[in-house]
Design a protein around this motif. Structure first.
Motif, short mmCIF file in Angstrom:
data_model
loop_
_atom_site.label_atom_id
_atom_site.label_comp_id
_atom_site.label_asym_id
_atom_site.label_seq_id
_atom_site.Cartn_x
_atom_site.Cartn_y
_atom_site.Cartn_z
N ASP A 1 -13.61 4.56 -6.77
CA ASP A 1 -12.47 4.69 -7.68
C ASP A 1 -12.54 6.00 -8.46
N GLY B 1 -7.17 2.58 -2.16
CA GLY B 1 -8.33 2.79 -1.28
C GLY B 1 -8.02 2.37 0.15
N ARG B 2 -7.38 1.20 0.27
CA ARG B 2 -7.07 0.71 1.61
C ARG B 2 -6.02 1.59 2.28
N GLN C 1 0.84 -1.21 0.00
CA GLN C 1 0.00 0.00 0.00
C GLN C 1 0.87 1.25 0.00
N GLY D 1 -7.00 -2.55 -11.34
CA GLY D 1 -7.96 -2.75 -10.25
C GLY D 1 -7.27 -3.00 -8.93
N THR D 2 -6.21 -3.78 -8.99
CA THR D 2 -5.45 -4.06 -7.76
C THR D 2 -4.85 -2.79 -7.20
N SER E 1 -7.54 -0.74 -5.47
CA SER E 1 -7.94 -1.23 -4.15
C SER E 1 -6.83 -1.00 -3.12
N ARG E 2 -5.58 -1.08 -3.56
CA ARG E 2 -4.49 -0.78 -2.62
C ARG E 2 -4.53 0.69 -2.21
#
Lengths: 168, 265
Positions: free
Chosen positions: B7, A146-147, A113, A139-140, A143-144
Protein backbone atom coordinates in the motif's frame (compact mmCIF):
# COMPACT_ATOMS: atom_id res chain seq x y z
CA UNK A 1 -26.29 29.30 -7.68
CA UNK A 2 -24.19 30.66 -10.54
CA UNK A 3 -21.27 29.66 -8.43
CA UNK A 4 -22.55 26.10 -8.25
CA UNK A 5 -23.03 25.90 -12.02
CA UNK A 6 -19.51 27.25 -12.54
CA UNK A 7 -18.12 24.57 -10.30
CA UNK A 8 -20.07 21.92 -12.18
CA UNK A 9 -18.88 23.28 -15.50
CA UNK A 10 -15.28 23.02 -14.38
CA UNK A 11 -15.79 19.30 -13.71
CA UNK A 12 -17.35 18.42 -17.06
CA UNK A 13 -14.07 17.58 -18.88
CA UNK A 14 -13.00 15.23 -16.08
CA UNK A 15 -16.44 13.60 -16.01
CA UNK A 16 -16.32 13.04 -19.76
CA UNK A 17 -12.84 11.57 -19.53
CA UNK A 18 -13.78 9.23 -16.72
CA UNK A 19 -17.04 8.21 -18.41
CA UNK A 20 -15.17 7.55 -21.66
CA UNK A 21 -12.72 5.31 -19.86
CA UNK A 22 -15.54 3.47 -18.11
CA UNK A 23 -17.70 2.92 -21.19
CA UNK A 24 -15.13 3.07 -24.01
CA UNK A 25 -17.89 4.62 -26.12
CA UNK A 26 -18.14 8.31 -26.84
CA UNK A 27 -21.94 8.48 -27.12
CA UNK A 28 -22.64 6.30 -24.11
CA UNK A 29 -20.11 8.31 -22.13
CA UNK A 30 -21.63 11.67 -23.01
CA UNK A 31 -25.14 10.35 -22.33
CA UNK A 32 -23.90 9.25 -18.95
CA UNK A 33 -22.39 12.65 -18.25
CA UNK A 34 -25.57 14.38 -19.37
CA UNK A 35 -27.68 12.20 -17.06
CA UNK A 36 -25.24 12.94 -14.28
CA UNK A 37 -25.37 16.69 -14.83
CA UNK A 38 -29.15 16.74 -15.10
CA UNK A 39 -29.49 14.81 -11.90
CA UNK A 40 -26.97 16.96 -10.09
CA UNK A 41 -28.46 20.24 -11.28
CA UNK A 42 -32.04 19.21 -10.59
CA UNK A 43 -31.06 18.07 -7.12
CA UNK A 44 -28.60 20.77 -6.29
CA UNK A 45 -30.63 21.44 -3.17
CA UNK A 46 -29.40 18.10 -1.88
CA UNK A 47 -25.76 19.04 -2.34
CA UNK A 48 -24.01 19.73 0.92
CA UNK A 49 -21.89 22.84 0.42
CA UNK A 50 -19.35 21.43 2.85
CA UNK A 51 -18.45 18.69 0.37
CA UNK A 52 -16.72 19.03 -2.95
CA UNK A 53 -18.82 19.40 -6.07
CA UNK A 54 -16.39 17.20 -7.99
CA UNK A 55 -16.65 14.24 -5.59
CA UNK A 56 -20.43 14.60 -5.55
CA UNK A 57 -20.60 14.58 -9.34
CA UNK A 58 -18.34 11.55 -9.58
CA UNK A 59 -20.50 9.72 -7.06
CA UNK A 60 -23.59 10.38 -9.14
CA UNK A 61 -21.80 9.34 -12.32
CA UNK A 62 -20.54 6.07 -10.84
CA UNK A 63 -23.98 5.18 -9.53
CA UNK A 64 -25.69 6.02 -12.82
CA UNK A 65 -23.15 3.91 -14.66
CA UNK A 66 -23.76 0.94 -12.37
CA UNK A 67 -27.52 1.31 -12.67
CA UNK A 68 -27.21 1.56 -16.42
CA UNK A 69 -25.16 -1.62 -16.58
CA UNK A 70 -27.70 -3.39 -14.42
CA UNK A 71 -30.46 -2.31 -16.77
CA UNK A 72 -28.48 -3.33 -19.83
CA UNK A 73 -27.78 -6.71 -18.30
CA UNK A 74 -31.45 -7.16 -17.53
CA UNK A 75 -32.32 -6.33 -21.09
CA UNK A 76 -29.64 -8.73 -22.27
CA UNK A 77 -28.45 -6.31 -24.92
CA UNK A 78 -24.83 -5.51 -24.27
CA UNK A 79 -23.51 -3.36 -27.03
CA UNK A 80 -20.18 -4.37 -28.45
CA UNK A 81 -17.88 -1.44 -27.94
CA UNK A 82 -15.41 -0.32 -30.49
CA UNK A 83 -11.87 -0.28 -29.38
CA UNK A 84 -10.73 3.17 -28.49
CA UNK A 85 -8.80 4.65 -31.35
CA UNK A 86 -5.17 5.33 -30.79
CA UNK A 87 -4.72 8.89 -29.70
CA UNK A 88 -2.95 11.06 -32.17
CA UNK A 89 -0.38 12.25 -29.72
CA UNK A 90 2.45 9.85 -29.00
CA UNK A 91 2.74 8.24 -25.61
CA UNK A 92 5.15 10.07 -23.38
CA UNK A 93 7.09 6.88 -22.79
CA UNK A 94 6.67 5.06 -26.07
CA UNK A 95 7.01 1.33 -26.01
CA UNK A 96 6.54 0.86 -22.31
CA UNK A 97 3.00 -0.35 -22.64
CA UNK A 98 1.24 -0.54 -25.93
CA UNK A 99 -1.79 1.68 -25.61
CA UNK A 100 -4.08 -0.65 -27.50
CA UNK A 101 -3.05 -3.40 -25.11
CA UNK A 102 -3.89 -1.18 -22.17
CA UNK A 103 -7.21 -0.26 -23.74
CA UNK A 104 -8.09 -3.93 -23.99
CA UNK A 105 -6.69 -4.70 -20.54
CA UNK A 106 -8.75 -2.04 -18.77
CA UNK A 107 -11.80 -3.55 -20.42
CA UNK A 108 -11.16 -6.93 -18.81
CA UNK A 109 -11.13 -5.59 -15.26
CA UNK A 110 -14.10 -6.19 -12.98
CA UNK A 111 -16.12 -2.98 -12.72
CA UNK A 112 -15.23 -2.27 -9.12
CA UNK A 113 -11.51 -2.43 -9.90
CA UNK A 114 -11.92 -0.38 -13.05
CA UNK A 115 -13.82 2.34 -11.17
CA UNK A 116 -11.08 2.48 -8.53
CA UNK A 117 -8.00 2.49 -10.74
CA UNK A 118 -9.47 5.10 -13.08
CA UNK A 119 -10.33 7.45 -10.22
CA UNK A 120 -6.82 7.23 -8.86
CA UNK A 121 -4.59 6.75 -11.90
CA UNK A 122 -6.55 8.68 -14.52
CA UNK A 123 -8.25 11.35 -12.46
CA UNK A 124 -5.47 11.61 -9.90
CA UNK A 125 -7.86 11.68 -6.96
CA UNK A 126 -6.61 11.18 -3.43
CA UNK A 127 -7.27 7.72 -2.04
CA UNK A 128 -9.61 9.07 0.60
CA UNK A 129 -11.63 10.96 -2.00
CA UNK A 130 -11.86 7.95 -4.30
CA UNK A 131 -12.95 5.74 -1.38
CA UNK A 132 -15.61 8.32 -0.54
CA UNK A 133 -16.92 8.41 -4.11
CA UNK A 134 -17.09 4.62 -4.27
CA UNK A 135 -18.53 4.53 -0.77
CA UNK A 136 -16.01 1.97 0.45
CA UNK A 137 -13.43 1.94 3.27
CA UNK A 138 -9.91 3.02 2.43
CA UNK A 139 -8.58 -0.52 2.90
CA UNK A 140 -11.06 -1.88 0.39
CA UNK A 141 -10.00 0.77 -2.09
CA UNK A 142 -6.32 -0.14 -1.65
CA UNK A 143 -6.97 -3.82 -2.20
CA UNK A 144 -9.03 -3.07 -5.31
CA UNK A 145 -6.22 -0.90 -6.64
CA UNK A 146 -3.67 -3.65 -5.90
CA UNK A 147 -5.72 -6.27 -7.70
CA UNK A 148 -6.41 -3.94 -10.62
CA UNK A 149 -2.72 -3.23 -11.05
CA UNK A 150 -1.74 -6.88 -10.92
CA UNK A 151 -4.39 -7.72 -13.47
CA UNK A 152 -3.26 -4.90 -15.73
CA UNK A 153 0.33 -6.06 -15.55
CA UNK A 154 -0.75 -9.56 -16.54
CA UNK A 155 -2.93 -8.33 -19.34
CA UNK A 156 -0.40 -5.92 -20.75
CA UNK A 157 2.18 -8.69 -21.00
CA UNK A 158 4.85 -7.75 -18.47
CA UNK A 159 3.73 -9.66 -15.40
CA UNK A 160 7.01 -10.25 -13.62
CA UNK A 161 9.72 -8.28 -15.26
CA UNK A 162 8.66 -4.90 -16.55
CA UNK A 163 12.21 -4.16 -17.65
CA UNK A 164 11.88 -6.78 -20.37
CA UNK A 165 9.40 -4.54 -22.10
CA UNK A 166 11.37 -1.43 -21.55
CA UNK A 167 12.85 -0.24 -24.79
CA UNK A 168 15.47 2.43 -25.16
CA UNK B 1 15.95 -6.26 3.48
CA UNK B 2 13.24 -4.18 4.99
CA UNK B 3 9.65 -4.95 4.02
CA UNK B 4 7.53 -2.05 2.83
CA UNK B 5 3.78 -2.71 2.68
CA UNK B 6 2.63 -2.62 -0.92
CA UNK B 7 0.00 0.00 0.00
CA UNK B 8 2.79 2.38 0.86
CA UNK B 9 4.67 1.57 -2.32
CA UNK B 10 1.54 2.21 -4.27
CA UNK B 11 0.99 5.49 -2.47
CA UNK B 12 4.54 6.42 -3.39
CA UNK B 13 3.92 5.47 -7.03
CA UNK B 14 0.75 7.51 -7.05
CA UNK B 15 2.44 10.50 -5.45
CA UNK B 16 0.14 10.29 -2.45
CA UNK B 17 2.77 9.74 0.22
CA UNK B 18 3.58 12.60 2.57
CA UNK B 19 6.86 14.30 1.79
CA UNK B 20 8.42 13.06 5.02
CA UNK B 21 7.93 9.41 4.13
CA UNK B 22 9.26 9.56 0.62
CA UNK B 23 12.91 9.41 1.47
CA UNK B 24 12.43 6.07 3.21
CA UNK B 25 10.77 4.57 0.16
CA UNK B 26 13.34 5.96 -2.20
CA UNK B 27 16.08 4.38 -0.16
CA UNK B 28 14.17 1.12 -0.17
CA UNK B 29 13.67 1.19 -3.91
CA UNK B 30 17.35 1.89 -4.51
CA UNK B 31 18.19 -1.25 -2.58
CA UNK B 32 15.40 -3.41 -4.02
CA UNK B 33 15.24 -3.48 -7.83
CA UNK B 34 12.15 -5.71 -7.79
CA UNK B 35 10.20 -3.17 -5.78
CA UNK B 36 11.54 -0.42 -7.96
CA UNK B 37 10.47 -2.30 -11.09
CA UNK B 38 6.98 -2.79 -9.64
CA UNK B 39 6.63 0.86 -8.78
CA UNK B 40 7.82 1.79 -12.25
CA UNK B 41 5.33 -0.59 -13.80
CA UNK B 42 2.50 0.97 -11.84
CA UNK B 43 3.55 4.41 -12.92
CA UNK B 44 3.65 3.32 -16.52
CA UNK B 45 0.14 1.94 -16.15
CA UNK B 46 -1.03 5.31 -14.89
CA UNK B 47 0.79 7.05 -17.72
CA UNK B 48 -0.82 4.73 -20.25
CA UNK B 49 -4.27 5.32 -18.82
CA UNK B 50 -3.79 9.07 -18.89
CA UNK B 51 -2.42 8.93 -22.41
CA UNK B 52 -5.39 6.87 -23.53
CA UNK B 53 -8.12 8.92 -21.99
CA UNK B 54 -6.77 12.40 -21.40
CA UNK B 55 -7.78 13.45 -24.93
CA UNK B 56 -11.42 12.77 -24.04
CA UNK B 57 -11.13 15.43 -21.37
CA UNK B 58 -9.54 17.90 -23.76
CA UNK B 59 -12.24 17.71 -26.42
CA UNK B 60 -14.54 20.69 -26.75
CA UNK B 61 -17.58 20.14 -24.57
CA UNK B 62 -20.76 19.60 -26.62
CA UNK B 63 -23.58 22.03 -25.96
CA UNK B 64 -25.78 19.40 -24.36
CA UNK B 65 -23.25 19.02 -21.57
CA UNK B 66 -23.21 22.70 -20.63
CA UNK B 67 -24.52 23.04 -17.08
CA UNK B 68 -26.23 26.38 -17.76
CA UNK B 69 -28.08 25.01 -20.72
CA UNK B 70 -29.13 21.96 -18.70
CA UNK B 71 -30.29 24.17 -15.83
CA UNK B 72 -32.38 26.26 -18.25
CA UNK B 73 -33.82 23.16 -19.89
CA UNK B 74 -34.72 21.69 -16.50
CA UNK B 75 -36.45 24.94 -15.60
CA UNK B 76 -38.48 24.83 -18.81
CA UNK B 77 -39.35 21.19 -18.23
CA UNK B 78 -40.50 21.99 -14.73
CA UNK B 79 -42.70 24.82 -16.00
CA UNK B 80 -44.11 22.52 -18.65
CA UNK B 81 -44.85 19.76 -16.20
CA UNK B 82 -46.45 22.33 -13.92
CA UNK B 83 -48.60 23.31 -16.87
CA UNK B 84 -49.61 19.73 -17.44
CA UNK B 85 -50.37 19.26 -13.79
CA UNK B 86 -52.53 22.38 -13.80
CA UNK B 87 -54.31 21.21 -16.93
CA UNK B 88 -54.91 17.82 -15.36
CA UNK B 89 -56.37 19.42 -12.26
CA UNK B 90 -58.65 21.61 -14.35
CA UNK B 91 -59.82 18.59 -16.37
CA UNK B 92 -60.51 16.54 -13.29
CA UNK B 93 -62.43 19.49 -11.86
CA UNK B 94 -64.47 19.85 -15.03
CA UNK B 95 -65.20 16.14 -14.99
CA UNK B 96 -66.35 16.25 -11.41
CA UNK B 97 -68.47 19.31 -12.06
CA UNK B 98 -70.05 17.84 -15.18
CA UNK B 99 -70.67 14.60 -13.32
CA UNK B 100 -72.31 16.49 -10.49
CA UNK B 101 -74.63 18.47 -12.73
CA UNK B 102 -75.41 15.43 -14.87
CA UNK B 103 -76.53 13.46 -11.83
CA UNK B 104 -80.24 13.56 -12.79
CA UNK B 105 -79.34 11.88 -16.08
CA UNK B 106 -77.67 9.00 -14.36
CA UNK B 107 -79.76 8.61 -11.29
CA UNK B 108 -81.74 5.49 -11.96
CA UNK B 109 -85.07 6.93 -10.91
CA UNK B 110 -87.86 4.59 -11.88
CA UNK B 111 -90.08 6.04 -14.62
CA UNK B 112 -93.02 5.63 -12.27
CA UNK B 113 -91.66 8.61 -10.31
CA UNK B 114 -92.04 10.85 -13.34
CA UNK B 115 -95.41 9.43 -14.29
CA UNK B 116 -96.81 9.87 -10.80
CA UNK B 117 -95.41 13.40 -10.62
CA UNK B 118 -96.94 14.22 -14.02
CA UNK B 119 -100.25 12.71 -12.97
CA UNK B 120 -100.37 14.72 -9.76
CA UNK B 121 -99.42 17.90 -11.61
CA UNK B 122 -102.10 17.38 -14.20
CA UNK B 123 -104.62 16.60 -11.48
CA UNK B 124 -103.76 19.73 -9.53
CA UNK B 125 -104.03 21.94 -12.61
CA UNK B 126 -107.28 20.65 -14.06
CA UNK B 127 -109.46 19.80 -11.06
CA UNK B 128 -109.34 23.49 -10.20
CA UNK B 129 -110.92 24.35 -13.56
CA UNK B 130 -114.65 24.63 -13.86
CA UNK B 131 -115.54 25.53 -17.45
CA UNK B 132 -112.41 24.02 -18.95
CA UNK B 133 -111.80 21.10 -16.68
CA UNK B 134 -111.96 18.72 -19.63
CA UNK B 135 -111.42 18.82 -23.35
CA UNK B 136 -114.11 16.36 -24.29
CA UNK B 137 -117.11 16.04 -21.96
CA UNK B 138 -118.11 12.70 -20.52
CA UNK B 139 -121.47 12.94 -22.26
CA UNK B 140 -119.61 12.04 -25.44
CA UNK B 141 -117.83 9.12 -23.83
CA UNK B 142 -117.77 7.00 -26.95
CA UNK B 143 -115.91 9.62 -28.94
CA UNK B 144 -113.64 10.30 -25.98
CA UNK B 145 -112.78 6.63 -25.74
CA UNK B 146 -111.99 6.12 -29.40
CA UNK B 147 -110.05 9.39 -29.63
CA UNK B 148 -107.83 8.68 -26.63
CA UNK B 149 -107.44 5.06 -27.67
CA UNK B 150 -106.13 6.18 -31.04
CA UNK B 151 -103.79 8.73 -29.55
CA UNK B 152 -102.34 6.38 -26.97
CA UNK B 153 -102.29 3.56 -29.47
CA UNK B 154 -104.05 1.26 -27.03
CA UNK B 155 -107.63 0.33 -26.34
CA UNK B 156 -108.83 2.62 -23.57
CA UNK B 157 -112.35 2.15 -22.26
CA UNK B 158 -113.86 4.68 -19.86
CA UNK B 159 -114.10 3.02 -16.45
CA UNK B 160 -117.57 3.14 -14.93
CA UNK B 161 -117.27 4.37 -11.37
CA UNK B 162 -120.98 4.87 -10.70
CA UNK B 163 -120.86 2.17 -8.07
CA UNK B 164 -118.38 4.34 -6.18
CA UNK B 165 -120.53 7.43 -6.60
CA UNK B 166 -118.46 9.03 -9.38
CA UNK B 167 -119.51 10.13 -12.81
CA UNK B 168 -117.25 10.87 -15.75
CA UNK B 169 -116.69 14.57 -16.26
CA UNK B 170 -114.65 14.05 -19.39
CA UNK B 171 -111.11 13.71 -20.59
CA UNK B 172 -108.25 15.41 -22.32
CA UNK B 173 -105.07 14.62 -24.11
CA UNK B 174 -101.84 15.81 -22.45
CA UNK B 175 -98.30 15.98 -23.63
CA UNK B 176 -95.95 13.47 -22.06
CA UNK B 177 -92.32 12.44 -22.10
CA UNK B 178 -91.29 11.52 -25.64
CA UNK B 179 -89.54 8.44 -24.29
CA UNK B 180 -92.83 7.33 -22.76
CA UNK B 181 -95.07 7.59 -25.78
CA UNK B 182 -95.20 11.39 -25.81
CA UNK B 183 -98.86 11.46 -24.83
CA UNK B 184 -101.02 10.91 -21.82
CA UNK B 185 -104.76 10.82 -21.33
CA UNK B 186 -106.45 12.30 -18.32
CA UNK B 187 -109.95 11.25 -17.32
CA UNK B 188 -111.78 13.22 -14.68
CA UNK B 189 -114.54 11.94 -12.39
CA UNK B 190 -116.66 13.79 -9.88
CA UNK B 191 -118.97 12.68 -7.09
CA UNK B 192 -122.05 14.34 -5.62
CA UNK B 193 -119.90 16.28 -3.18
CA UNK B 194 -118.04 17.80 -6.16
CA UNK B 195 -114.92 15.90 -5.16
CA UNK B 196 -112.86 15.05 -8.19
CA UNK B 197 -110.43 12.31 -9.02
CA UNK B 198 -108.39 11.96 -12.19
CA UNK B 199 -107.08 8.90 -13.97
CA UNK B 200 -103.83 9.46 -15.84
CA UNK B 201 -103.08 6.89 -18.50
CA UNK B 202 -100.10 6.43 -20.82
CA UNK B 203 -99.03 3.69 -23.15
CA UNK B 204 -96.96 0.94 -21.55
CA UNK B 205 -93.37 1.64 -20.62
CA UNK B 206 -90.68 0.09 -22.80
CA UNK B 207 -90.02 -2.65 -20.25
CA UNK B 208 -93.76 -3.45 -20.04
CA UNK B 209 -93.11 -4.77 -16.57
CA UNK B 210 -95.94 -4.89 -14.08
CA UNK B 211 -95.51 -2.43 -11.22
CA UNK B 212 -97.61 -1.17 -8.40
CA UNK B 213 -97.04 1.86 -6.20
CA UNK B 214 -98.74 4.19 -3.76
CA UNK B 215 -97.53 7.73 -3.44
CA UNK B 216 -98.65 10.74 -1.51
CA UNK B 217 -97.69 14.28 -2.43
CA UNK B 218 -98.89 17.53 -0.90
CA UNK B 219 -102.17 16.07 0.22
CA UNK B 220 -102.88 14.21 -3.00
CA UNK B 221 -102.94 10.43 -3.02
CA UNK B 222 -101.71 8.62 -6.10
CA UNK B 223 -102.21 4.97 -6.93
CA UNK B 224 -99.97 3.88 -9.76
CA UNK B 225 -99.67 0.65 -11.61
CA UNK B 226 -98.25 -0.52 -14.87
CA UNK B 227 -98.80 -3.56 -17.01
CA UNK B 228 -97.87 -4.73 -20.48
CA UNK B 229 -100.42 -2.39 -22.08
CA UNK B 230 -100.65 0.83 -20.09
CA UNK B 231 -99.58 2.75 -17.05
CA UNK B 232 -102.30 4.22 -14.93
CA UNK B 233 -102.25 6.64 -12.04
CA UNK B 234 -105.34 7.44 -10.06
CA UNK B 235 -105.01 10.76 -8.25
CA UNK B 236 -107.30 12.32 -5.70
CA UNK B 237 -107.58 14.00 -2.34
CA UNK B 238 -110.20 11.65 -0.87
CA UNK B 239 -109.52 9.82 2.36
CA UNK B 240 -107.21 6.92 1.76
CA UNK B 241 -109.89 4.24 2.14
CA UNK B 242 -112.09 5.94 -0.47
CA UNK B 243 -109.11 6.37 -2.80
CA UNK B 244 -108.42 2.68 -2.48
CA UNK B 245 -111.95 1.71 -3.34
CA UNK B 246 -111.99 3.94 -6.41
CA UNK B 247 -108.56 2.85 -7.52
CA UNK B 248 -109.53 -0.81 -7.27
CA UNK B 249 -112.53 -0.19 -9.47
CA UNK B 250 -110.41 1.65 -12.07
CA UNK B 251 -107.78 -1.01 -11.95
CA UNK B 252 -110.18 -3.87 -12.43
CA UNK B 253 -111.82 -2.23 -15.41
CA UNK B 254 -108.66 -1.01 -17.13
CA UNK B 255 -106.55 -4.13 -16.72
CA UNK B 256 -109.47 -6.22 -17.92
CA UNK B 257 -108.63 -8.77 -15.30
CA UNK B 258 -105.14 -9.55 -16.63
CA UNK B 259 -103.63 -8.97 -13.22
CA UNK B 260 -105.29 -9.77 -9.90
CA UNK B 261 -105.83 -6.82 -7.59
CA UNK B 262 -103.42 -6.96 -4.72
CA UNK B 263 -104.66 -5.19 -1.66
CA UNK B 264 -101.76 -3.42 -0.06
CA UNK B 265 -101.12 -0.82 2.50
Amino acid sequence: MQDFLDQVEACVPALRRYARALTRNIDLADDLVQDCLERAISRRGLFRPSGEVRAWLFTILVNLHRNGLRTTRRQGALVAMDAVSEPAMPAPQPGHIALAEMARAIETLPLEQKEAILLVALEGLAYSEAAGILNIPLGTLMSRLGRARSALRLATGNPAEPHLRTVK
Amino acid sequence: MSQIPSDRLMAFADGQLPEAERADIEAHLAANPDSAAEVAAWQRQSDALRTLFAPAGAEPVPARLRPRRIAAELGRRRTRSFGWAAAAIVLVGLGLGAGWFARPLFDAEPPSQYLIADAINAHTVFVAENRHAVEVPGSDSEHLSSWLSNRLDTNLGMPDLSAEGFTLVGGRLLPGEPSRGGRAAQLMYENAAKQRITVYVTAALPDRAPAYQFASYEGAEAFYWANARITCTVVGTLPEADMKTVSRAVYQQLTEGDVAWVDRG
